[in-house]
Design an enzyme around this catalytic site. Structure first.
Site, PDB file in Angstrom:
ATOM      1  N   ARG A 122      41.155  39.779  54.741  1.00 27.01           N
ATOM      2  CA  ARG A 122      39.984  39.119  55.340  1.00 27.01           C
ATOM      3  C   ARG A 122      39.734  39.481  56.804  1.00 27.01           C
ATOM      4  NH1 ARG A 122      39.282  39.246  50.407  1.00 27.01           N
ATOM      5  NH2 ARG A 122      38.494  37.434  49.300  1.00 27.01           N
ATOM      6  N   SER A 133      38.828  32.652  38.678  1.00 31.44           N
ATOM      7  CA  SER A 133      38.378  33.251  39.926  1.00 31.44           C
ATOM      8  C   SER A 133      39.449  34.266  40.315  1.00 31.44           C
ATOM      9  CB  SER A 133      38.231  32.176  41.001  1.00 31.44           C
ATOM     10  OG  SER A 133      38.254  32.797  42.269  1.00 31.44           O
ATOM     11  N   ASP A 156      39.529  31.424  52.957  1.00 28.84           N
ATOM     12  CA  ASP A 156      38.868  32.656  53.391  1.00 28.84           C
ATOM     13  C   ASP A 156      37.793  32.430  54.454  1.00 28.84           C
ATOM     14  OD1 ASP A 156      40.442  34.319  51.918  1.00 28.84           O
ATOM     15  OD2 ASP A 156      39.096  34.404  50.189  1.00 28.84           O
ATOM     16  N   ASP A 202      27.425  35.154  43.474  1.00 27.14           N
ATOM     17  CA  ASP A 202      27.173  34.401  44.712  1.00 27.14           C
ATOM     18  C   ASP A 202      26.556  35.276  45.795  1.00 27.14           C
ATOM     19  OD1 ASP A 202      28.094  32.006  43.711  1.00 27.14           O
ATOM     20  OD2 ASP A 202      30.099  32.183  44.594  1.00 27.14           O
TER      21      ASP A 202
HETATM   22  N1  ARG Z   1      45.083  31.396  47.661  1.00 24.05           N
HETATM   23  C1  ARG Z   1      44.989  32.743  48.149  1.00 24.05           C
HETATM   24  C2  ARG Z   1      44.662  32.765  49.611  1.00 24.05           C
HETATM   25  O1  ARG Z   1      44.180  31.808  50.129  1.00 24.05           O
HETATM   26  C3  ARG Z   1      44.017  33.577  47.351  1.00 24.05           C
HETATM   27  C4  ARG Z   1      42.599  33.136  47.442  1.00 24.05           C
HETATM   28  C5  ARG Z   1      41.658  33.838  46.500  1.00 24.05           C
HETATM   29  N2  ARG Z   1      42.063  33.608  45.151  1.00 24.05           N
HETATM   30  C6  ARG Z   1      41.317  33.786  44.069  1.00 24.05           C
HETATM   31  N3  ARG Z   1      41.909  33.663  42.943  1.00 24.05           N
HETATM   32  N4  ARG Z   1      40.055  34.070  44.129  1.00 24.05           N
HETATM   33  O2  ARG Z   1      44.880  33.756  50.237  1.00 24.05           O
END
Ligand code: ARG
Length: 389
Positions: free
Chosen positions: A92, A173, A121, A13
């Site tokens: 983040r 992911s 995120d 991406d």
């Molecule tokens: N659900 C978690 C959060 O919002 C992790 C998000 C990323 N997860 C992932 N498997 N790419 O902080």
């Protein structure tokens, strides 16, 4: 041409975003944040340049991440919906902060992230960035571009003569950093389906863990972990060490259905050995040194703090006020916790502190008892009086 700073992971991406932005008239400065995801950063740098980035920044933020983000969350006892230790959510605001600083230094016109419109995120990046600069322009290509599938992105890159060695897409992911891993998608989207062993990387399965329990001591000073088995560690090494010890013993696996800020329920699997051990150990020490009312009051604030982290409200006034509150609470959280790790379990074997409020002479049923039981008669009568008189 305008200049933008992209939070670059090296994945498909964000690699596609660079030429996509060029088509729209932007030069891209790629920013790679090393938060211990264990990647080959030279390779990622080369990839950014190959896809057309005009410049690359790669910053090692591991120490700042643990010291200024993970440890405050630990002191706060922040665990989202009782299960998630927030490894991704905590990283983040840190990445966004440095992205904005680079944008300022480079006099860039905008910052760019590769988050989707369905996740948390995007909120964490954008709220942090706008709190630093309310006028900052933010571009989120994945929310608006034309590509629907991975293959369309690969074809697009080919049309630009950019040949990337795209590895076969993992069905999952995955978000990794030094503090933990998050895994979603693929078969995990069925909440009834047990996570297959292949999704785990930091922990062995409890069945495969050693048949013998191991003991680990953790020393805390004012709520911060300082030593493992009597040996001092800097914050980053301490987390790495506990991840290893916990991971070997199958400690730190979480399987949960969580509530995203955008209203979607999602099934996530996490690995967080160090976090599991530290949160558990600190709680054990608290049980010794904190008075009852403080412990109860703290619970509500811990939950609130976890929600602030999860929902991208890291730099808000309430979060800063709560940090002061937790600092105060932990003035006496100094001592040692002895843990027993065995096949996925982390249990307590002992705890001690020079600030302990536990008084053996009062608690004991033995000879040394100094508690005057006669006084209990009046206490119990008065306690129940509103209800029986
Ligand atoms: N659900 C978690 C959060 O919002 C992790 C998000 C990323 N997860 C992932 N498997 N790419 O902080």
């Amino acid at each position: 041409m305008k200049t933008v700073v992209l939070a670059y992971s090296g994945g498909l991406d964000t690699s596609c975003i660079i030429p996509w932005l060029k088509d729209k008239g932007y030069h891209t400065i790629a920013f790679i944040a090393d938060i211990g995801q264990g990647e080959n950063f030279n390779k990622i740098k080369k990839r950014a340049l190959k896809t057309g980035a005009s410049k690359v920044y790669c910053l090692n933020l591991q120490k700042e991440y643990i010291t200024d983000y993970v440890f405050p969350a630990l002191k706060a006892g922040a665990v989202y919906e009782q299960k998630y230790f927030l490894a991704c959510a905590l990283s983040r605001p840190l990445i966004a902060k440095h992205q904005v600083l680079i944008a300022k230094k480079e006099k860039a016109n905008a910052i760019v992230h590769g988050c989707t419109g369905k996740g948390n995120d995007q909120v964490r990046f954008e709220v942090t960035a706008r709190m630093m600069d309310p006028k900052i322009e933010i571009i989120a290509p994945v929310r608006i571009w034309e590509f629907k599938t991975r293959n369309e992105e690969i074809d697009y890159l080919k049309s630009k003569n950019i040949m990337l060695s795209v590895t076969k897409k993992s069905p999952y992911s995955i978000d990794t950093n030094i503090y933990g891993r998050a895994i979603e998608c693929g078969v995990l989207e069925d909440p009834w389906r047990e996570p297959p062993e292949e999704v785990f990387a930091m922990t062995v399965s409890p069945q495969k863990a050693p048949n013998k329990a191991i003991y680990v001591t953790v020393d805390f000073e004012k709520g911060l972990p300082k030593k493992i088995n009597g040996k001092a560690y800097d914050p980053v090494s301490l987390i790495k060490k506990l991840n290893l010890i916990g991971g070997k013993n199958g400690v730190g696996r979480v399987d949960m259905v969580e509530n995203r800020l955008v209203g979607i329920k999602t099934r996530e699997v996490y690995e967080n050995p160090a976090g599991t051990i530290l949160h558990f150990a600190l709680h054990e020490l608290e049980s010794l040194v904190l008075d009852r009312d403080t412990m109860r009051h703290k619970q509500a604030s811990s939950q609130r703090y976890a929600e602030l982290i999860y929902t991208g409200l890291w730099s808000t006034p309430l979060k800063k006020q709560l940090d002061k509150y937790f600092d105060k609470i932990h003035e006496n959280t100094t001592g040692t916790v002895r843990l027993k790790l065995y096949k996925g379990n982390c249990t307590v074997a002992g705890r001690k502190s020079k600030f302990s409020r536990y008084k053996e002479a009062i608690a004991t049923y033995g000879e040394k008892d100094i508690f005057d039981q006669k006084q209990a008669e009046g206490f119990v009568k008065l306690w129940g009086m509103p209800f029986h008189s």
